[in-house]
Design an enzyme around this catalytic site. Sequence first.
Site, mmCIF file in Angstrom:
data_model
loop_
_atom_site.group_PDB
_atom_site.id
_atom_site.type_symbol
_atom_site.label_atom_id
_atom_site.label_comp_id
_atom_site.label_asym_id
_atom_site.label_seq_id
_atom_site.Cartn_x
_atom_site.Cartn_y
_atom_site.Cartn_z
ATOM 1 N N GLU A 288 15.920 18.013 -1.713
ATOM 2 C CA GLU A 288 16.159 17.017 -0.660
ATOM 3 C C GLU A 288 17.444 16.291 -1.049
ATOM 4 O O GLU A 288 17.419 15.368 -1.867
ATOM 5 C CB GLU A 288 14.982 16.036 -0.564
ATOM 6 C CG GLU A 288 13.665 16.665 -0.133
ATOM 7 C CD GLU A 288 13.597 16.970 1.351
ATOM 8 O OE1 GLU A 288 14.568 16.669 2.074
ATOM 9 O OE2 GLU A 288 12.559 17.507 1.787
ATOM 10 N N CYS A 322 19.024 8.634 2.945
ATOM 11 C CA CYS A 322 19.649 9.941 3.169
ATOM 12 C C CYS A 322 19.771 10.219 4.662
ATOM 13 O O CYS A 322 20.594 11.036 5.081
ATOM 14 C CB CYS A 322 18.879 11.046 2.454
ATOM 15 S SG CYS A 322 17.118 10.953 2.676
#
Length: 531
Positions: A288, A322
Site C-alpha cells: 500500500e 495516501c
Amino acid sequence: VERELRALDVLTFNFQQSAAMSTLLINEPKYAWLKELGLSEDNDGVYNGTWGGKGEVITSYCPANNEPIARVRQATMAEYEETVQKCREAWKVWADIPAPKRGEIVRQIGDALRKKIKVLGSLVSLEMGKIYVEGVGEVQEYVDVCDYAVGLSRMIGGPVLPSERPGHALIEMWNPVGLVGIITAFNFPVAVYGWNNAIALICGNVCLWKGAPTTPLTSVAVTKIVAEVLEQNNLPGAICSMTCGGADIGTAMSKDERVDLVSFTGSTHVGKMVAMTVQERFGRNLLELGGNNAIIVFEDADLSLVVPSAVFASVGTAGQRCTTTRRLMLHESVHDVVVERVAKAYKQVRIGDPWDRNTLYGPLHTQQAVDQYLAAINQAKQQGGTVVCGGKVMDRPGNYVEPTIITGLPHDAPIVHTETFVPILYVLKFKTEEEAFAWNNEVKQGLSSSIFTKDMGRVFRWLGPKGSDCGIVNVNIPTSGAEIGGAFGGEKHTGGGRESGSDSWKQYMRRSTCTINYSKDLPLAQGIKFE
C-alpha cells in the site's frame, strides 16, 4: 582543556537527560490519561507473549509542540529472532482453532478497542498530529474491521467445482499463509494495522507488527489492548507480536523466509525495496504505497458538493493521507469560480491543537515534512505556479504550515507529478473529458480518483476500461474517506495490494485445488488413455 570540555559535555548530557525526564508530557497532569493505556515514562517496545526491549531508546515527540511525550525501548535483532520463533510456535496453536472461534477472539478485540476508543484516539492525535475526531475515527476503523472479520470468519472458503470425471469431486481449499509481517506508516498508526490484523487472524495467521518509528507509543498501546484479550483467553500472546524498530527490523522481516507475507504501507521508494527483497526469496508481499490523487470537476458539477469535498480531501489530516487530493482538475468554464470558493473555504479552516475538539487542521508530523513543504512550493513557483492561498510556515510551536493552493502549472509539470506528503493542492485547467481522464492516468501512482458530474454516460465511461486506472474510482465524493467494506488499494506505483473488505482476505491465505476420487475407477482428465 580537552578534559574540561569532556567534563562539560558529560554535565550537559546529564543536565539534558534530567531535563528530559522532568519535561515528558506523560508526567504532566494534563496528559495523565496516557496512563489509562498502560503507558509510562519508559515503555517496552517488544511483545511476544512477554514484554521486553533491549535496543535503542527512542523518544516520541508531539508534532503540535515538538515536546517529548515518553520513551520506548526498541527491539534488538536477538529479540526479533526470539519473537519470530515464538510467532511460529503460536501459529501451531492458532491454526488448529476453527475459524468461527478465531472470529470470537477478534470480536473481543473489537470490544476491548471500543472501551478505549476515546483515550486511544487522543493518543493518535497527540503522537501523530491528526485532529481528535480523525484519531477516534481511525480506532473506529479497527473496530469496524473487527466486526466485519467476525462475520467473514463464517464465510471464507472456496467453491465446489464441477468435475469432468465421474465419481470425482473438485474443490478449492483455502489455508492460512502462516506468519504475516505488518509494517505500518505514521499517518494511520492504528487503522492500517487493524485492517491487516483482524483479517489475517480470522484466516488463521499470526501477526508480527512493526509500526512507524515516530508513533511507537500508539503501537505499544494497541498491542497492550490486543495482548490482554489473548491472555484472558489463555492463548499465546505471540499470536499478535510487536517489535518496535527502524529499517533494521523492516529489512529483517523482508528477508526472513519464515515471514510468509509482508504487508507494507509506506512510500513507493521503500515499498519497491521491500518488494524486491521479498520477491528474491519468492515470498508474498502486499503493498500500500503512494498516491497522486485527482478530483475532476466538469462543467455540470454540483459546486455545493465540489467545494467541501475538495477542502476535506486536500486539507484533512494536513494533507498526509495516501488518498489526499493533490490535483484538482477544473473545467475551464468553472475554474475561476471554484478556485475562488475553495480558497475562501481554506481561509476559514480552523487551525489549532489537534486535540482541541474545534480544530479542523493540525500540524505536519515532522520537521522534515515542513522542509519538504517549503521545497515543493519553491519548485512549483520555479515551474510557473502561482500561490493563491497559503504557502508559508506558521509562526507558532510545532510543525504547522498553511494549507496551500497553487494554480497555473502545466498538467505534466514535474512537481505536479511528484507526491509530496503535505497540504499542497495543484489546480489544473482542462477543456475536454478525454484530456481530463488522460491527465488523471498519466501519473505513476494509481490509488484514488474522483469526478464530479451529473452526466451518467460520463460516469460509466469513467468507471470503464478507458476511464480511471486507479484502485478507488469515485463519483461525486472526495478521493479520501474510504469505507472498510470495499477492497482498499491501488495500481501501478501504489503497489497493487488490497486490504480490508471485499475479497482482500484471499491475500492472507493460500489456495489449493483438490481433486478427490470417490469411485473405484481412474479416469484421466482430457480423456487421456494411459494403459
